[in-house]
Design an enzyme around this catalytic site. Structure first.
Site, short mmCIF file in Angstrom:
data_model
loop_
_atom_site.label_atom_id
_atom_site.label_comp_id
_atom_site.label_asym_id
_atom_site.label_seq_id
_atom_site.Cartn_x
_atom_site.Cartn_y
_atom_site.Cartn_z
CG HIS A 199 -77.93 17.55 -15.60
ND1 HIS A 199 -78.06 16.27 -16.28
CD2 HIS A 199 -77.08 17.36 -14.58
CE1 HIS A 199 -76.68 15.70 -16.21
NE2 HIS A 199 -75.93 16.32 -15.03
CG ASP B 58 -79.14 13.98 -18.77
OD1 ASP B 58 -78.32 13.70 -18.56
OD2 ASP B 58 -79.28 15.77 -18.84
#
Ligand SMILES: NC(=O)c1ccc[n+]([C@@H]2O[C@H](COP(=O)([O-])OP(=O)(O)OC[C@H]3O[C@@H](n4cnc5c(N)ncnc54)[C@H](O)[C@@H]3O)[C@@H](O)[C@H]2O)c1
Ligand SMILES: O=C(O)C[C@H](O)C(=O)O
Length: 334
Positions: free
Chosen positions: A180, A151
């Site tokens: 996540h 990310d």
């Protein structure tokens, strides 16, 4: 420095093992999978870098042999998303058991290893590893990490694109916090090392946030049935593992966002919970790494009202994912 990859023959496992083989700080590399790991290991063993490489399969205590003497264990084992498997949570049914069994192997053979969990859903698989370690009386919240680096890597890339200069991407740093999956991924763009153009309008900013949150879907769609992100994940996993290895070897001042347990007041977990206004057991935040793993969990810092709203929006899903992971291992109460 012995590094072990569990799930080493897979889409992430192979390139991740390659990148760890290329890391001169790794002196021993053990590859474990239910298929093909000995072949991958022989292939990598011809590369002229210091580490010795060995591959193991389940028969003859392969998991135990792979894990013996491990310092860092990275887990990319488990099934990936594909079209039709719309959320990472859909992977829980299969991956929860895989991660539980691998965690049992680590807890019994290498309980002091640093464990880096890639297998999805990360928001649940990290609590699963922790609960297994608790059951075996070897839990140390400083040693278990959910790998959310992809990310962060995506945020650097997409911000550099908006700035119109891809060459900036390695130096663009944006903290990404929360968890996540989808809305639990919260990029703190107001803290970007490279501020966004003042001319960026609200809908472009929303588009950027959405692209970081759902970057995984972009890859699943493009791969069209062939799985999810593997190469960018291997890059991100090797980057995070490299940081842990450098910190464990004594380098100071290494900070990286990662999904960790907030149980320890000594490392700043309580302060972060207070800031979040919720008694969450896990959260991804910028973490200072040290010789014992988590040295300090940083708070969110100065965030905009819009980012505060994104954090708020992440909490219900995050909390449900965490509880699901814990409940999977918990002994049912009579
Ligand atoms: N954290 C992240 O940012 C992130 C990013 C991408 C993918 N992922 C996740 O990583 C996982 C792996 O993805 P992939 O694309 O490499 O999948 P893959 O199917 O290509 O590889 C998975 C590997 O795990 C192995 N495996 C299955 N059960 C095992 C067991 N019990 N012990 C050891 N190995 C076992 C398989 O044989 C296979 O080689 C998925 O759950 C995916 O969702 C996470
Ligand atoms: O999207 C996925 O399922 C894989 C991974 O979590 C990703 O972010 O690419």
């Amino acid at each position: 420095m012995k590094a072990v990859v569990l799930g080493a023959a897979g889409g992430i496992g192979q390139p991740l093992s390659l990148l760890l083989k290329a890391n001169p700080a790794v002196t021993e590399l053990a590859l474990y999978d239910i298929v093909n790991s000995p072949g991958v290991a022989v292939d990598l063993s011809h590369i002229a870098t210091p580490s010795k490489v060995e591959g193991f399969l389940p028969p003859d205590d392969g998991l135990k042999k792979a894990l013996t003497g491990a310092n860092v264990v990275v887990i990319p084992a488990g099934i990936p998303r594909k079209p039709g498997v719309s959320s990472r949570d859909d992977l829980f049914k299969i991956n929860a058991g895989i991660v539980r069994d691998l965690a049992t192997g680590i807890a019994t053979t290498a309980p002091k290893a640093f464990v880096l969990v890639i297998s999805n859903p990360v928001n649940s698989t990290v609590p699963i590893v922790a609960e297994v370690f608790k059951k075996h009386g070897v839990f140390d919240p400083k040693r278990i990490f959910g790998v959310t680096t992809l990310d962060v890597v995506r945020a650097s890339t997409f911000v550099s694109e908006i700035l119109g200069d891809r060459s900036l991407s390695p130096s663009v740093s944006v903290p990404v916090v929360g968890g996540h999956s989808g809305v639990t991924i919260v990029p703190l763009l107001s803290q970007s090392s490279h501020p966004l153009p003042a001319s960026l309008d609200a809908s472009a900013l929303d588009g950027l946030i959405n692209r970081i949150q759902f970057g995984g879907d972009e890859v699943v769609k493009a791969k069209d049935g062939a799985g999810s992100a593997t190469l960018s994940m291997a890059y991100a996993g090797a980057e995070f593992a490299g940081k842990v290895i450098r910190a464990v070897k004594g380098e100071k001042g290494i900070v990286a966002p990662t999904f960790v347990n907030l149980a320890s007041d000594k490392t700043g977990g309580d302060a972060l919970k207070k800031e979040l206004g919720k008694d969450l057991e896990y959260f991804s935040a910028p973490v200072e790494l040290g010789v014992d793993g988590v040295a300090k969990i940083h708070g969110l810092g100065k965030i905009s009202p819009a980012e505060k709203a994104l954090v708020e929006a992440a909490l219900p899903e995050l909390s449900a994912n965490i509880e699901k992971g814990i409940a999977f291992v918990e002994v049912p109460k009579l």
